[in-house]
Write an enzyme that holds these catalytic residues in place. Sequence first.
Site, PDB file in Angstrom:
ATOM      1  N   LYS A  63      35.732  34.509  34.716  1.00 40.86           N
ATOM      2  CA  LYS A  63      35.638  33.428  35.793  1.00 40.86           C
ATOM      3  C   LYS A  63      34.918  33.811  36.898  1.00 40.86           C
ATOM      4  O   LYS A  63      34.494  32.968  37.528  1.00 40.86           O
ATOM      5  CB  LYS A  63      37.157  33.142  36.052  1.00 40.86           C
ATOM      6  CG  LYS A  63      37.705  32.261  34.822  1.00 40.86           C
ATOM      7  CD  LYS A  63      39.099  31.854  35.245  1.00 40.86           C
ATOM      8  CE  LYS A  63      39.906  31.340  33.979  1.00 40.86           C
ATOM      9  NZ  LYS A  63      41.374  30.864  34.113  1.00 40.86           N
ATOM     10  N   GLY A 228      52.742  28.844  30.458  1.00 39.65           N
ATOM     11  CA  GLY A 228      51.442  28.242  31.133  1.00 39.65           C
ATOM     12  C   GLY A 228      51.047  26.848  30.573  1.00 39.65           C
ATOM     13  O   GLY A 228      49.775  26.458  30.902  1.00 39.65           O
TER      14      GLY A 228
HETATM   15  P1  NDP Z   1      41.229  38.804  34.849  1.00 33.08           P
HETATM   16  O1  NDP Z   1      40.371  39.527  33.396  1.00 33.08           O
HETATM   17  O2  NDP Z   1      40.232  38.290  35.685  1.00 33.08           O
HETATM   18  O3  NDP Z   1      42.394  39.685  35.162  1.00 33.08           O
HETATM   19  C1  NDP Z   1      43.431  40.158  34.341  1.00 33.08           C
HETATM   20  C2  NDP Z   1      44.495  40.985  35.382  1.00 33.08           C
HETATM   21  O4  NDP Z   1      45.466  41.430  34.242  1.00 33.08           O
HETATM   22  C3  NDP Z   1      44.036  42.008  36.149  1.00 33.08           C
HETATM   23  O5  NDP Z   1      44.817  42.258  37.435  1.00 33.08           O
HETATM   24  C4  NDP Z   1      44.324  43.614  35.258  1.00 33.08           C
HETATM   25  O6  NDP Z   1      44.608  44.469  35.866  1.00 33.08           O
HETATM   26  C5  NDP Z   1      45.629  42.848  34.412  1.00 33.08           C
HETATM   27  N1  NDP Z   1      45.940  43.312  33.065  1.00 33.08           N
HETATM   28  C6  NDP Z   1      45.303  43.247  32.111  1.00 33.08           C
HETATM   29  N2  NDP Z   1      45.978  43.784  30.966  1.00 33.08           N
HETATM   30  C7  NDP Z   1      47.036  44.410  31.735  1.00 33.08           C
HETATM   31  C8  NDP Z   1      48.124  45.276  31.234  1.00 33.08           C
HETATM   32  N3  NDP Z   1      48.040  45.455  29.754  1.00 33.08           N
HETATM   33  N4  NDP Z   1      49.037  45.559  31.914  1.00 33.08           N
HETATM   34  C9  NDP Z   1      49.050  45.109  33.304  1.00 33.08           C
HETATM   35  N5  NDP Z   1      48.069  44.568  33.821  1.00 33.08           N
HETATM   36  C10 NDP Z   1      47.186  44.030  32.963  1.00 33.08           C
HETATM   37  O7  NDP Z   1      42.049  37.440  33.808  1.00 33.08           O
HETATM   38  P2  NDP Z   1      42.214  35.933  34.292  1.00 33.08           P
HETATM   39  O8  NDP Z   1      42.781  36.032  35.726  1.00 33.08           O
HETATM   40  O9  NDP Z   1      41.113  35.006  34.099  1.00 33.08           O
HETATM   41  O10 NDP Z   1      43.202  35.391  33.277  1.00 33.08           O
HETATM   42  C11 NDP Z   1      44.454  35.996  33.029  1.00 33.08           C
HETATM   43  C12 NDP Z   1      45.545  35.161  32.245  1.00 33.08           C
HETATM   44  O11 NDP Z   1      45.501  34.037  32.652  1.00 33.08           O
HETATM   45  C13 NDP Z   1      44.814  35.380  30.690  1.00 33.08           C
HETATM   46  O12 NDP Z   1      45.953  35.537  29.927  1.00 33.08           O
HETATM   47  C14 NDP Z   1      44.433  33.814  30.629  1.00 33.08           C
HETATM   48  O13 NDP Z   1      44.518  33.132  29.292  1.00 33.08           O
HETATM   49  C15 NDP Z   1      45.599  32.990  31.726  1.00 33.08           C
HETATM   50  N6  NDP Z   1      45.302  31.742  32.178  1.00 33.08           N
HETATM   51  C16 NDP Z   1      45.862  30.904  31.613  1.00 33.08           C
HETATM   52  C17 NDP Z   1      45.624  29.509  32.192  1.00 33.08           C
HETATM   53  C18 NDP Z   1      46.472  28.298  31.869  1.00 33.08           C
HETATM   54  O14 NDP Z   1      45.885  27.112  32.298  1.00 33.08           O
HETATM   55  N7  NDP Z   1      47.711  28.248  31.564  1.00 33.08           N
HETATM   56  C19 NDP Z   1      44.676  29.103  33.283  1.00 33.08           C
HETATM   57  C20 NDP Z   1      43.971  30.485  33.637  1.00 33.08           C
HETATM   58  C21 NDP Z   1      44.229  31.526  33.043  1.00 33.08           C
HETATM   59  P3  NDP Z   1      43.219  45.610  36.317  1.00 33.08           P
HETATM   60  O15 NDP Z   1      42.858  44.937  37.542  1.00 33.08           O
HETATM   61  O16 NDP Z   1      44.449  46.588  36.584  1.00 33.08           O
HETATM   62  O17 NDP Z   1      42.482  45.717  35.277  1.00 33.08           O
END
Ligand code: NDP
Length: 263
Positions: A63, A228
């Site tokens: 995104k 979600g």
């Molecule tokens: P990003 O990749 O931008 O961010 C992911 C975040 O998750 C970061 O803060 C990362 O931490 C953290 N993270 C990833 N893996 C782990 C873990 N194992 N333990 C702890 N923290 C973790 O993702 P998005 O913001 O684009 O999407 C996030 C989620 O939201 C997805 O699952 C997506 O499917 C869902 N989503 C659902 C929507 C809906 O309509 N229901 C709409 C939008 C998103 P770090 O910074 O340390 O890497």
Amino acid sequence: MQLFSIFGNPVSHSRSPLMHNSVFKNLNYPACYTRTHLEDGTKLKETFFALGLSGANVTVPHKEAAFNACDEVRGFAKTVGVVNTLINENGKLIGYNTDADGFMYAIEEFDNIKKILILGAGGTAKALAARFKQEKIEVSVINRSEGRLSFFDDLDCQTYTWDTFKLSSYDLVVNTTSAGLKDEELPAPKELLFSILKNTNYIADVIYGKLTPFLQLAHDKNITYKDGADMLLGQGVLANELFVKSTLKKEDIKKKMAHSFLL
Ligand code: NDP
């Protein structure tokens, strides 16, 4: 026939094709929506145009790359630097964000939300935090790493890593991390989550279609929670309105899209 797609990695779990095709098919709109697995976010723009798309959605982890790919970004997406909806406007890539309003729609049923803790600091967290701030909600953010927290400092949120976290009480805690999406991981260490769960009225996860380990904890502790799915519906309706350039009624879009959740 117009073609739309969702870009992500992973993308096979996405319900967006079913949701949008349900609207197009049942409202006789000449379009089709597919999914595209994209490894490299910097290839988003060239892939979009190579596929001849009229529009697209973008999911994890692209995104922020989508924001950078746009020729023009409109509305709320400009504030947060995160784009989840792309429109081909005469060969130019126009970006929008419908996630934040989709989430506000999803939590309408929760009363009196004045203080929220966000788990995660990625694109979705940014959009939600900025939107909550517009509603004058107090926002704290906790992330496993420090690198992405400066955006939230600038928004005047309380920011923490797992090591620096200071517990408070919250009306709502929302998981925006992708922990639990394709694994069985929790979004933070279990002991930390236990203390957080003792101090909140409601729990939400932006992941849909499964009871994540985080929601399972909320379930076990008898806390009101939701996944979600309603956010997905909310953001999908707003994206579809952009895809069809408002030629269909919002209420009709919502009805047909909601129906796809039963399939
Ligand atoms: P990003 O990749 O931008 O961010 C992911 C975040 O998750 C970061 O803060 C990362 O931490 C953290 N993270 C990833 N893996 C782990 C873990 N194992 N333990 C702890 N923290 C973790 O993702 P998005 O913001 O684009 O999407 C996030 C989620 O939201 C997805 O699952 C997506 O499917 C869902 N989503 C659902 C929507 C809906 O309509 N229901 C709409 C939008 C998103 P770090 O910074 O340390 O890497």
